[in-house]
Scaffold this motif. Structure first.
Motif, PDB file in Angstrom:
ATOM      1  N   TRP A  81     -74.046  20.394 -61.135  1.00  0.00           N
ATOM      2  CA  TRP A  81     -74.810  20.904 -62.658  1.00  0.00           C
ATOM      3  C   TRP A  81     -74.953  21.702 -63.096  1.00  0.00           C
ATOM      4  O   TRP A  81     -74.882  22.195 -64.620  1.00  0.00           O
ATOM      5  N   ALA A  85     -72.513  23.177 -66.351  1.00  0.00           N
ATOM      6  CA  ALA A  85     -72.722  24.153 -67.348  1.00  0.00           C
ATOM      7  C   ALA A  85     -72.766  25.305 -67.285  1.00  0.00           C
ATOM      8  O   ALA A  85     -72.560  26.021 -68.055  1.00  0.00           O
ATOM      9  N   TRP A  88     -69.160  26.124 -68.665  1.00  0.00           N
ATOM     10  CA  TRP A  88     -69.087  25.217 -70.138  1.00  0.00           C
ATOM     11  C   TRP A  88     -70.258  26.266 -71.075  1.00  0.00           C
ATOM     12  O   TRP A  88     -69.317  26.795 -72.214  1.00  0.00           O
ATOM     13  N   PHE A  89     -70.743  26.901 -70.616  1.00  0.00           N
ATOM     14  CA  PHE A  89     -71.832  27.927 -71.487  1.00  0.00           C
ATOM     15  C   PHE A  89     -70.425  29.329 -72.001  1.00  0.00           C
ATOM     16  O   PHE A  89     -70.444  29.531 -72.939  1.00  0.00           O
ATOM     17  N   GLY A 382     -80.016  23.971 -64.229  1.00  0.00           N
ATOM     18  CA  GLY A 382     -78.635  23.433 -64.771  1.00  0.00           C
ATOM     19  C   GLY A 382     -78.954  22.807 -66.958  1.00  0.00           C
ATOM     20  O   GLY A 382     -78.179  23.013 -67.446  1.00  0.00           O
ATOM     21  N   SER A 383     -79.771  22.234 -67.043  1.00  0.00           N
ATOM     22  CA  SER A 383     -80.480  21.248 -68.098  1.00  0.00           C
ATOM     23  C   SER A 383     -81.324  22.759 -69.050  1.00  0.00           C
ATOM     24  O   SER A 383     -80.792  22.250 -69.868  1.00  0.00           O
ATOM     25  N   LEU A 386     -77.451  23.544 -70.386  1.00  0.00           N
ATOM     26  CA  LEU A 386     -76.863  23.046 -70.808  1.00  0.00           C
ATOM     27  C   LEU A 386     -78.133  22.640 -72.464  1.00  0.00           C
ATOM     28  O   LEU A 386     -77.441  23.209 -73.777  1.00  0.00           O
ATOM     29  N   GLY A 389     -76.725  26.167 -74.280  1.00  0.00           N
ATOM     30  CA  GLY A 389     -74.919  25.711 -74.611  1.00  0.00           C
ATOM     31  C   GLY A 389     -75.627  25.219 -76.213  1.00  0.00           C
ATOM     32  O   GLY A 389     -73.914  25.748 -77.042  1.00  0.00           O
ATOM     33  N   TYR A 407     -67.493  20.066 -72.415  1.00  0.00           N
ATOM     34  CA  TYR A 407     -67.791  19.784 -70.734  1.00  0.00           C
ATOM     35  C   TYR A 407     -66.994  18.660 -70.396  1.00  0.00           C
ATOM     36  O   TYR A 407     -66.940  19.105 -68.911  1.00  0.00           O
TER      37      TYR A 407
END
Length: 560
Positions: A81, A85, A88-89, A382-383, A386, A389, A407
């Motif tokens: 996770w 993330a 992806w960021f 990770g949250s 997100l 991001g 993602y």
């Protein structure tokens, strides 16, 4: 209730340890000798661990299988996770066109190639390691060095050596969080100890880069800025990991190092810039002339990616730095502002793993607490990444639908990495809860106090084989803890040393060698790159072993 036997084979600890080591030997054999893909090696080792847990240790098959499922889910959340993330960021900044601006900011600081090696490979590479890790910094910084005219081989060696000190806190401190979750030791305490070991590397790595790029001349002409960047990076790494946030350590250190370079270069200029540029240019021309096929095209593509047409305005600089400053701000509030920190902690959900909790005991007969799973759905790094991001996408006016597709594309692209991490974490949980890890640790503890001097070698071996400090901690963190307790050493120090030892093995890992070779156009030359970096790795490992041994004794005052 299942209670592991420390010596299930002939009531002999040594023979039992040999059997318990078979899953780890499977990893080394399949990856290092048979050259299997990492996910197949992980699955093979997991199968061996399950057989040994049931056949040798007498663990009920259903409990062994449930143990594997708990490890698999832990691999997915929070480990993957966080990793997905983070990558992806970073990729949002690339797709939104702002990554070119950040490269232009770095180019504008200095035109000296030796300084650029420090700025790109060490400072910016450290920032990428903080956000992405798992080989991404090597590929990106390798291409960036090619784009500014570096010879292929020097670019490869430079980015590999630079990708050491930041690794322990990479991907928002994923290796440290993994070690803490598996051992039950507060991961912030583990991170604080690492923050008193890896700064030693951070202090000298920029000086090493000068030698790699331009030999003794580079060191003589540019040592002031290298020493300043290394010293500030090291100090920031110590302060951040011990007093601010383990997750933010690399971001803070990288930004501090970059800012230091900017300040120093306003009052001091390196000598021999033109001569060094000419020497490296001639070497690059020779390499390009010898390159063929895909390797030849890679360098041309890298040079074509540079964007020097647009003016580097204050607005472009601010927008280029915005994502990283946002992460620092969000994580600082989440970790340091008590009301928000408490709110996030209250959202965590903890529950016993179904069918496993209450049915597994420790070797001493107490109910095991490792069967309790913590679901940090909001407080997880990770949250938080997100959320960052989404904010970056909105500020950059990058469509959220495109961000969502990005993602998903990352998940698909990383499917084999996901399988590898899941299998390795499953392996770790089976070995830990069946008692295999405790057996090996008890046997190793026979080395006594001398074990402290060799503890980093386990992390070094694990990372060299798997290519991941996180995976090395998954394999050996609990073993280090058990061995430390048996040898009357500080368990947290030994677990931290596993992470610190792993950081200096990233540069010799076959996976990372392949990533770098592909990035700079040296496919087929991995063995040549290895010969050039292996002594850097061994030298730094010896230094860490000495430091760890001394910290367990006469230098224990260095520990938190």
């Amino acid at each position: 209730m299942y209670q592991p036997d420390l010596a299930p084979v002939a009531d002999n600890t040594f023979l039992s340890a040999l059997v318990a080591l078979l899953p780890l030997l499977t990893v080394f054999l399949t990856l290092g000798v048979l050259k299997w893909r990492a996910h197949w090696a992980g699955l093979a080792a997991l199968a061996v661990a399950l057989v040994i847990a049931v056949a040798a240790y007498g663990m009920p098959a259903d409990l062994a299988g449930l143990s594997a499922t708990q490890g698999a889910v832990f691999g997915l959340f929070p480990i993957l996770w966080i990793v997905i993330a983070a990558i992806w960021f970073y990729e949002i900044t690339v797709k939104a066109g702002r990554f070119q601006d950040l490269r232009a900011v770095i180019d504008s600081i200095s035109d000296d190639p030796r300084i650029q090696a420090i700025l790109i490979a060490f400072c910016f590479g450290g920032m990428l390691e903080a956000l992405a890790g798992f080989g991404a910094p090597l590929a990106i910084t390798g291409v960036m060095l090619l784009a500014v005219g570096f010879p292929r081989m020097r670019a490869a060696v430079a980015v590999l050596v630079a990708n050491t000190a930041p690794v322990a806190f990479g991907a928002i401190a994923t290796p440290v969080i993994t070690a803490g979750n598996l051992t039950g030791i507060d991961y912030e305490h583990i991170g604080a100890i690492i923050g008193r070991q890896t700064p030693l590397l951070a202090l000298v790595v920029p000086l090493f880069l000068l030698i790699i790029v331009d030999g003794r001349r580079g060191l003589k002409n540019c040592w002031p800025v290298a020493l300043a960047v290394g010293a500030v990076f090291a100090a920031a790494q110590f302060l951040a990991s011990n007093h601010i946030s383990v997750e933010l350590t690399d971001i803070i250190s990288s930004l501090a190092g970059l800012a230091t370079a900017v300040v120093v270069l306003r009052f001091w200029s390196p000598k021999g810039t033109a001569e060094a540029t000419e020497r490296l240019g001639m070497e690059r021309e020779k390499e390009d002339a010898e390159a063929t096929g895909e390797n030849a095209q890679i360098a041309k593509d890298a040079m074509g990616e540079r964007d020097t047409d647009r003016e580097l305005t204050g607005g472009r600089i601010a927008m280029a730095l915005f994502p990283y400053l946002l992460v620092v701000a969000v994580f600082s509030f989440a970790k340091l502002w008590t009301p928000l920190k408490d709110f996030l902690a209250d959202t965590d959900l903890s529950f016993g793993w179904p069918g496993l909790d209450g049915d597994v005991a420790t070797a001493s007969g107490e109910v095991s607490t490792t069967t309790v799973f913590s679901f940090q759905w909001l407080s997880s790094p990770g949250s938080l990444l997100l959320i960052c991001g989404v904010i970056v996408a909105l500020v950059y006016r990058y469509p959220l639908t495109s961000a969502a597709k990005l993602y998903v594309d990352n998940v698909v692209k990383m499917r084999w990495t996901i399988l590898t991490v899941v299998s390795v974490l499953s392996l770790a949980y089976v070995m830990n809860q069946s008692g295999q890890t405790i057996t090996v640790g008890t046997w190793i503890a026979g080395a006594g106090a001398a074990f402290a001097f060799f503890a980093p070698v386990l992390g070094w071996l694990g990372t060299a084989v798997t290519g991941s400090d996180t995976s090395a901690n998954a394999l050996f963190a609990t073993l280090q803890q058990t061995a430390a307790e048996g040898a009357d050493l500080d368990p947290a120090l030994m677990v931290a040393s596993n992470t610190s030892g792993g950081v200096v093995a990233k540069l010799i890992s076959p996976q990372n060698l392949a990533i770098v070779a592909t990035a700079v156009g040296l496919v087929g030359k991995e063995s040549v790159i290895l010969r050039k970096v292996v002594w850097w790795s061994i030298g730094m490992l010896v230094a860490l072993c000495l430091l760890n041994g001394l910290q367990s004794g006469i230098l224990e005052g260095m520990l938190p």
